[in-house]
Design an enzyme around this catalytic site. Structure first.
Site, mmCIF file in Angstrom:
data_model
loop_
_atom_site.group_PDB
_atom_site.id
_atom_site.type_symbol
_atom_site.label_atom_id
_atom_site.label_comp_id
_atom_site.label_asym_id
_atom_site.label_seq_id
_atom_site.Cartn_x
_atom_site.Cartn_y
_atom_site.Cartn_z
ATOM 1 C CE LYS A 185 0.740 -9.416 8.483
ATOM 2 N NZ LYS A 185 2.068 -8.985 7.980
ATOM 3 N NE ARG A 207 3.180 -14.922 10.570
ATOM 4 C CZ ARG A 207 2.904 -13.717 11.057
ATOM 5 N NH1 ARG A 207 1.782 -13.473 11.671
ATOM 6 N NH2 ARG A 207 3.784 -12.744 10.916
ATOM 7 N NE ARG A 229 6.988 -3.442 12.576
ATOM 8 C CZ ARG A 229 6.448 -4.475 11.952
ATOM 9 N NH1 ARG A 229 5.178 -4.457 11.603
ATOM 10 N NH2 ARG A 229 7.185 -5.524 11.649
ATOM 11 N NE ARG A 288 7.335 -6.681 15.820
ATOM 12 C CZ ARG A 288 6.549 -7.173 14.881
ATOM 13 N NH1 ARG A 288 5.446 -6.537 14.524
ATOM 14 N NH2 ARG A 288 6.844 -8.295 14.261
ATOM 15 N NE ARG A 348 9.283 -10.656 11.375
ATOM 16 C CZ ARG A 348 9.241 -9.339 11.591
ATOM 17 N NH1 ARG A 348 10.332 -8.694 11.959
ATOM 18 N NH2 ARG A 348 8.118 -8.682 11.437
HETATM 19 P P1 ADP Z 1 2.732 -5.593 9.290
HETATM 20 O O1 ADP Z 1 1.683 -5.650 10.382
HETATM 21 O O2 ADP Z 1 2.234 -6.144 7.994
HETATM 22 O O3 ADP Z 1 4.030 -6.194 9.696
HETATM 23 P P2 ADP Z 1 2.781 -2.684 9.803
HETATM 24 O O4 ADP Z 1 1.362 -2.250 9.610
HETATM 25 O O5 ADP Z 1 3.283 -2.764 11.180
HETATM 26 O O6 ADP Z 1 3.030 -4.063 8.999
HETATM 27 O O7 ADP Z 1 3.697 -1.707 8.923
HETATM 28 C C1 ADP Z 1 5.110 -1.852 8.887
HETATM 29 C C2 ADP Z 1 5.757 -0.453 8.909
HETATM 30 O O8 ADP Z 1 5.493 0.220 7.676
HETATM 31 C C3 ADP Z 1 5.224 0.457 10.011
HETATM 32 O O9 ADP Z 1 6.285 1.237 10.476
HETATM 33 C C4 ADP Z 1 4.164 1.324 9.297
HETATM 34 O O10 ADP Z 1 4.054 2.608 9.879
HETATM 35 C C5 ADP Z 1 4.724 1.409 7.883
HETATM 36 N N1 ADP Z 1 3.687 1.393 6.836
HETATM 37 C C6 ADP Z 1 2.542 0.650 6.820
HETATM 38 N N2 ADP Z 1 1.855 0.856 5.677
HETATM 39 C C7 ADP Z 1 2.571 1.738 4.941
HETATM 40 C C8 ADP Z 1 2.383 2.358 3.636
HETATM 41 N N3 ADP Z 1 1.315 2.072 2.885
HETATM 42 N N4 ADP Z 1 3.347 3.186 3.216
HETATM 43 C C9 ADP Z 1 4.443 3.471 3.983
HETATM 44 N N5 ADP Z 1 4.678 2.933 5.197
HETATM 45 C C10 ADP Z 1 3.748 2.073 5.677
HETATM 46 P P1 ADP Z 2 4.749 -9.350 11.071
HETATM 47 O O1 ADP Z 2 3.468 -9.387 10.319
HETATM 48 O O2 ADP Z 2 5.435 -8.032 10.988
HETATM 49 O O3 ADP Z 2 5.644 -10.496 10.742
HETATM 50 P P2 ADP Z 2 3.483 -10.253 13.608
HETATM 51 O O4 ADP Z 2 3.324 -9.358 14.768
HETATM 52 O O5 ADP Z 2 2.250 -10.701 12.902
HETATM 53 O O6 ADP Z 2 4.479 -9.503 12.639
HETATM 54 O O7 ADP Z 2 4.280 -11.565 14.032
HETATM 55 C C1 ADP Z 2 5.486 -11.512 14.759
HETATM 56 C C2 ADP Z 2 5.949 -12.908 15.064
HETATM 57 O O8 ADP Z 2 4.984 -13.581 15.901
HETATM 58 C C3 ADP Z 2 6.120 -13.840 13.871
HETATM 59 O O9 ADP Z 2 7.386 -13.691 13.254
HETATM 60 C C4 ADP Z 2 5.951 -15.211 14.525
HETATM 61 O O10 ADP Z 2 7.140 -15.596 15.221
HETATM 62 C C5 ADP Z 2 4.885 -14.957 15.577
HETATM 63 N N1 ADP Z 2 3.523 -15.210 15.055
HETATM 64 C C6 ADP Z 2 2.512 -14.302 14.925
HETATM 65 N N2 ADP Z 2 1.413 -14.878 14.426
HETATM 66 C C7 ADP Z 2 1.724 -16.180 14.215
HETATM 67 C C8 ADP Z 2 1.007 -17.304 13.692
HETATM 68 N N3 ADP Z 2 -0.259 -17.192 13.260
HETATM 69 N N4 ADP Z 2 1.661 -18.492 13.637
HETATM 70 C C9 ADP Z 2 2.918 -18.621 14.061
HETATM 71 N N5 ADP Z 2 3.653 -17.620 14.550
HETATM 72 C C10 ADP Z 2 3.066 -16.401 14.632
#
Ligand code: ADP
Ligand code: ADP
Length: 214
Positions: free
Chosen positions: A13, A88, A127, A160, A171
């Site tokens: 995302k 979420r 990541r 992180r 998660r």
């Molecule tokens: P999210 O916000 O959904 O948690 P991220 O965009 O931070 O996900 O991506 C999670 C990890 O995977 C990061 O280290 C990113 O560089 C990697 N990543 C994201 N998209 C891809 C893809 N299409 N193929 C391989 N690695 C990816």
């Molecule tokens: P990812 O997509 O990789 O899970 P985010 O950066 O979106 O990572 O979220 C990290 C953490 O922040 C989540 O596990 C949760 O604890 C909190 N968080 C983020 N957005 C929300 C939301 N909309 N509602 C509740 N908790 C949230």
């Protein structure tokens, strides 16, 4: 363009969000980034949020909804926005609907990035992020030019606190229980755009743009 990005942790995302907001010139609103900034600054919100985030649990709706409502009324959201990681829960989605109705605006699409849990865990664990500019890398799939340093500002990259295997697994479960119902919620409104998140980053981006512009 008013967009919501849905998808499990590690789906891509944040990575896609950066490219989408550049293309459409809209603000990137990531509730996770907002919480991490508050943790870094040591605010009361940050202290409260960290307790949940470190366990891989969702921060309570009351803490999240008011922040997003407030953010959407800012001038830079006039021509659109991208919500990443919000809503979420169904409760958050309903609160968003109320707010958008009050503002007299509608979402253009909800991009749902799909990937299976094996891939999600590998992505999240590898990541690395830049605390300075928020850029996201992956040690294997999207490495920086110089190992351990951000391409933009050469700041040392870090992992992180919640990107350890056990917390990522929690998660993913939390996502399945609390967030996945939103796919049906938005599908009923005809807004869901399903995207295969297993493909390489550039390909996923092209699929998203095509879906949004259909
Ligand atoms: P999210 O916000 O959904 O948690 P991220 O965009 O931070 O996900 O991506 C999670 C990890 O995977 C990061 O280290 C990113 O560089 C990697 N990543 C994201 N998209 C891809 C893809 N299409 N193929 C391989 N690695 C990816
Ligand atoms: P990812 O997509 O990789 O899970 P985010 O950066 O979106 O990572 O979220 C990290 C953490 O922040 C989540 O596990 C949760 O604890 C909190 N968080 C983020 N957005 C929300 C939301 N909309 N509602 C509740 N908790 C949230």
């Amino acid at each position: 363009m008013r967009i919501v990005l849905l998808g499990p942790p590690g789906a891509g995302k944040g990575t896609q969000a950066s490219a989408i907001v550049k293309k459409y010139n809209i603000p990137h609103i990531s509730t996770g980034d907002i919480f991490r900034a508050n943790i870094k600054e040591g605010t009361a919100l940050g202290v409260q949020a960290k307790e949940y985030m470190d366990k891989g649990l969702l921060v309570p709706d009351e803490l999240v909804v008011s922040i997003v409502k407030d953010r959407l009324t800012k001038e830079d959201c006039k021509n659109g926005f991208l919500l990443d990681g919000f809503p979420r829960t169904v409760n958050q989605a309903e609160a968003l609907d109320v707010e958008l109705n009050a503002m007299g605006i509608k979402l253009d699409g909800v991009v749902n990035i799909e990937a299976d849990s094996q891939i999600l865990i590998e992505r999240a664990i590898g990541r690395r992020i830049c605390k300075e500019c928020g850029a996201t890398y992956h040690i294997k799939f999207n490495p920086p030019k110089f190992e351990g340093l951000c391409d933009n500002d050469k700041t040392p990259l870090f992992q992180r606190d919640d990107d350890i295997e056990e917390t990522v697994a929690t998660r993913i479960k939390v996502y399945e229980n609390q967030t996945q119902p939103l796919i049906e919620y938005y599908d009923k409104k005809g807004l869901i755009l399903n995207v295969d998140g297993i493909k390489p980053i550039d390909e996923v981006f092209n699929i998203i743009v095509k879906a949004l512009e259909k």
